[in-house]
Design a protein around this motif. Structure first.
Motif, short mmCIF file in Angstrom:
data_model
loop_
_atom_site.label_atom_id
_atom_site.label_comp_id
_atom_site.label_asym_id
_atom_site.label_seq_id
_atom_site.Cartn_x
_atom_site.Cartn_y
_atom_site.Cartn_z
N PRO A 228 0.92 -1.13 -0.13
CA PRO A 228 -0.10 0.07 0.12
C PRO A 228 0.82 1.31 0.13
O PRO A 228 0.46 2.13 -0.54
N THR A 231 2.16 1.81 -3.57
CA THR A 231 0.75 2.01 -4.28
C THR A 231 0.55 4.09 -4.11
O THR A 231 0.40 4.69 -5.03
N THR A 234 3.18 6.32 -5.29
CA THR A 234 3.18 6.15 -6.73
C THR A 234 2.17 7.01 -7.47
O THR A 234 2.25 8.01 -8.15
N LEU A 235 0.89 6.43 -7.06
CA LEU A 235 -0.31 7.04 -7.76
C LEU A 235 -0.92 8.37 -7.25
O LEU A 235 -1.28 9.47 -8.08
N LEU A 273 0.62 3.47 -13.08
CA LEU A 273 -0.35 2.25 -12.90
C LEU A 273 0.25 0.93 -13.30
O LEU A 273 -0.11 -0.01 -12.76
N VAL A 276 2.25 -0.04 -10.29
CA VAL A 276 1.32 -0.28 -9.27
C VAL A 276 0.63 -1.86 -9.40
O VAL A 276 0.76 -2.73 -8.45
N GLN A 279 4.11 -4.72 -9.96
CA GLN A 279 5.25 -4.38 -8.90
C GLN A 279 6.40 -5.26 -9.40
O GLN A 279 6.90 -6.28 -8.53
#
Length: 311
Positions: A228, A231, A234-235, A273, A276, A279
């Motif tokens: 998490p 994620t 990054t996003l 994306l 994520v 990975q």
């Protein structure tokens, strides 16, 4: 009848000394982290260009060159001092074990002296040739990077957030050098570079996570918290980049700017994306490449089309 030959062949000892000198110069060059300095100079230069706001104060190429030189010296000193501080830990990582300080090719005292000399020269140069604000921002960048971000890397993954603050300073230095102040547009450039660092560094941290773990760097959380964290780190910044990239107000060719800026940001988001969802090391490598392409292109686009308003 032939004259005397002008070609002289070096003796074995001479050739060895020549190689040694070349190797030493190469090591000192590597200490400055030239690949990082390239992006620093681009963002500083764009900050300077956009900071030239008045007809009464047109763009001065001499001032720009002086700003880039002073910033380059401080950035090189920062990179050198960082390698001095982390030399023992760098030696435990495959990606950094061959660095001059980590590998022991240069003495620690020499690395320390070189870093201090570069940083001091750059700070003084900016203060005397440009202005005190640009010099103060450069000094703040150096101090916060070395004495906040660097030690935190072995204590908490929050170091990534802390390091993003000094890491986004170059456009502010350029803007301050050009105008003597910091306006809202300068902070817009700062925000873009601030956000860009998260997916960029997360890709690096994922690719070399075993290395970082081996050296005791906590740039990524361990265990179940890692996914998490990756994620979000990054996003969220990438989504914010997409939003902030259309806030800038171009003075001409608005349609071109918004279309190009949106394409760049959405392309960057696409690779984020992908990383994520997968990975994987390959996805992280593609995200890293996308970040390196995105930053200079977006800043050059901003310099070409964005607001250089006149007071």
């Amino acid at each position: 009848m032939s004259g005397p030959s002008i070609v002289t062949e070096l003796s074995p000892s001479g050739r060895q000394e020549h190689r040694l000198v070349g190797s030493t110069l190469s090591d000192y060059w590597a200490l400055t982290k030239p690949e990082v300095n390239f992006l620093i100079l681009i963002t500083t230069g764009v900050g300077f260009y956009l900071g030239c706001r008045n007809e009464a104060r047109p763009l001065s190429f001499l001032a720009l060159l002086n700003t880039l030189l002073g910033t380059l010296l401080v950035a090189s000193g920062t990179g050198t001092l960082n390698q001095y501080i982390e030399r023992k830990f760098d030696a435990q990582m495959r990606r950094t074990a061959r660095r001059p300080a980590a590998a022991g090719r240069l003495k620690p005292a020499a690395v320390l002296a070189f870093g201090i000399a570069l940083a001091a020269a750059g700070t003084v140069y900016l203060a005397t040739v440009i202005n005190l604000l640009a010099s103060a921002l450069a000094a703040l960048t150096l101090l916060s990077y070395l004495f906040l971000y660097t030690p935190l890397k072995r204590k908490t993954s929050v170091c990534v957030l802390v390091g993003a603050f000094p890491g986004a300073m170059p456009p502010l230095i350029g803007w301050a050098a050009a105008s003597g102040r910091l306006d809202s547009e300068a902070w817009m450039l700062y925000a873009i570079l601030f956000l860009w660092q998260f997916p960029h560094f997360t890709a690096i941290a994922w690719m070399y996570r075993e290395d970082y773990d081996r050296a005791g760097y906590l740039v990524l959380p361990k265990g179940n918290a890692r996914i998490p964290f990756v994620t979000l780190e990054t996003l969220l910044p990438l989504l914010a980049l997409v939003a902030i990239s259309i806030v800038q107000v171009p003075t001409r060719h608005a349609a071109i700017f918004y279309c190009a800026g949106a394409l760049l940001s959405l392309g960057f988001l696409y690779f984020g994306l992908e990383f994520v969802l997968r990975q994987s090391r390959a996805a992280a490598r593609r995200l890293l490449a996308a970040s390196i392409v995105y930053l200079p292109l977006f800043f050059v686009l901003s310099a070409t089309l964005c607001n250089r308003s006149r007071n």
